[in-house]
Write an enzyme that holds these catalytic residues in place. Structure first.
Site, PDB file in Angstrom:
ATOM      1  N   SER A 107      -3.889   2.842   2.507  1.00 53.43           N
ATOM      2  CA  SER A 107      -4.653   1.807   3.199  1.00 53.43           C
ATOM      3  C   SER A 107      -4.014   0.428   3.103  1.00 53.43           C
ATOM      4  O   SER A 107      -4.032  -0.345   4.062  1.00 53.43           O
ATOM      5  CB  SER A 107      -6.082   1.745   2.643  1.00 53.43           C
ATOM      6  OG  SER A 107      -6.705   2.994   2.707  1.00 53.43           O
ATOM      7  N   HIS A 121      -6.639  -3.476  -0.260  1.00 55.46           N
ATOM      8  CA  HIS A 121      -6.586  -3.879   1.149  1.00 55.46           C
ATOM      9  C   HIS A 121      -6.146  -5.337   1.285  1.00 55.46           C
ATOM     10  O   HIS A 121      -5.363  -5.679   2.186  1.00 55.46           O
ATOM     11  CB  HIS A 121      -7.955  -3.687   1.792  1.00 55.46           C
ATOM     12  CG  HIS A 121      -8.374  -2.248   1.846  1.00 55.46           C
ATOM     13  ND1 HIS A 121      -9.667  -1.858   2.137  1.00 55.46           N
ATOM     14  CD2 HIS A 121      -7.677  -1.101   1.632  1.00 55.46           C
ATOM     15  CE1 HIS A 121      -9.738  -0.547   2.121  1.00 55.46           C
ATOM     16  NE2 HIS A 121      -8.547  -0.065   1.816  1.00 55.46           N
TER      17      HIS A 121
END
Length: 316
Positions: free
Chosen positions: A144, A195
């Site tokens: 991610s 992230h």
């Protein structure tokens, strides 16, 4: 870290159907290889998730640095793999076409390592600033962070337009920040620092020194023979061919070609070259005026007047 559930992996099956729907021949090679590596490590992990996830405690304090390499390519479950790889599929197709396969592979490799390093720095800073040692034990796994970095690149190259996040239109240049917040509202268990690390790495590439550093390193380790590289490009039918690709500078021989340009043109401008070619063509026709014209050839009155003026110019 929970163990991966056994049995039918619906997310994996859906991912494979999505890949075959797009068409393997329509997926650029580096993007396809990235998908294949992630699927392979999901089916045959090198280590259990708890031994491959990334944390300050395991990586920095216990010096288990191999986690920097393992963590991006391991996923918690099939749906984690599905959402990450579908995102990689579309981002990879767009960015690899734009950047070229070799540079895109370089970007993926650099982002995979650097995102993990920035993640460790963020978790360590949080633990020190907030006095909470639990941040050092927080363990993250998955692709991610790299995807958020690629999202920054994609939005940088396509700054216009809007995307919809939780039903609200958001400008492309702010989309990664809106999605960062939205993901953690929907799924609080995801790694906010992981992230965020991806976004920061992407910004280091688009607005910071990272791209220049990568170009410098690539120039040091690449050969200096001056041969052009090749960048594959694609259409809906797969490979369409290749074209010369120079990721860092213009080719050396281009300057030499411009210097020898007058040898081919005689120093004439484009209009003078066109006029001379037309005059030579009409002179050849005039020399063979006694021969019948070729089939279907007729001069219009305007062309005839122009031919006569050019002949008059030749006699002068």
């Amino acid at each position: 870290m929970q163990r991966r559930p056994r049995g039918l992996n619906a997310g994996l099956m859906l991912l494979l159907s999505q890949i075959f729907h797009v068409g393997i021949n329509n997926i650029p090679p580096v993007t396809l290889a990235t998908l294949a590596v992630n699927i392979w490590f999901f089916l045959s992990p090198l280590k259990p998730l708890y031994s491959s996830c990334l944390s300050v405690e395991k990586c920095y304090l216990e010096k288990d640095w191999q986690r920097l390499l393992l963590s991006p390519f391991h996923h918690a479950d099939d749906w984690h793999l599905y959402f990450n790889m579908v995102s990689m599929l579309w981002k990879g197709i767009h960015l690899e076409r734009r950047l070229g396969s070799r540079w895109f592979a370089y970007v993926i490799t650099t982002f995979s390592l650097l995102t993990g390093v920035v993640y460790l720095f963020l978790e360590f800073a949080l633990a020190e600033c907030m006095g909470e040692p639990g941040f050092k034990r927080s363990c993250a796994v998955g692709f991610s962070g790299v995807l958020f970095a690629l999202k920054v690149l994609n939005n940088h190259y396509c700054p216009g337009g809007f995307v919809t996040v939780l039903g609200f239109p958001v400008p492309n240049k702010f989309a990664c920040w809106a999605e960062l917040v939205a993901i953690h509202l929907i799924s609080p268990g995801t790694s906010f620092a992981g992230h965020l690390a991806g976004i920061l790495v992407g910004l280091m590439y688009t607005h910071g020194p990272l791209k220049k550093i990568m170009e410098t390193c690539a120039g040091i380790f690449s050969s200096n023979n001056g041969y052009p590289g090749q960048q594959y490009y694609f259409n809906n039918s797969g490979y369409s061919g290749s074209q010369d690709y120079y990721p860092y500078a213009r080719p050396r021989y281009q300057e030499d070609a411009s210097r020898n340009y007058d040898a081919y043109t005689g120093g004439l401008s484009e209009e003078e070259q066109l006029e001379r070619a037309l005059r030579d063509s009409l002179r050849d026709r005039g020399n063979s005026r006694n021969t019948p014209p070729s089939y279907g050839f007729r001069l219009t009155p305007e062309e005839e007047m122009r031919r006569m003026r050019l002949h008059r110019f030749d006699r002068q």
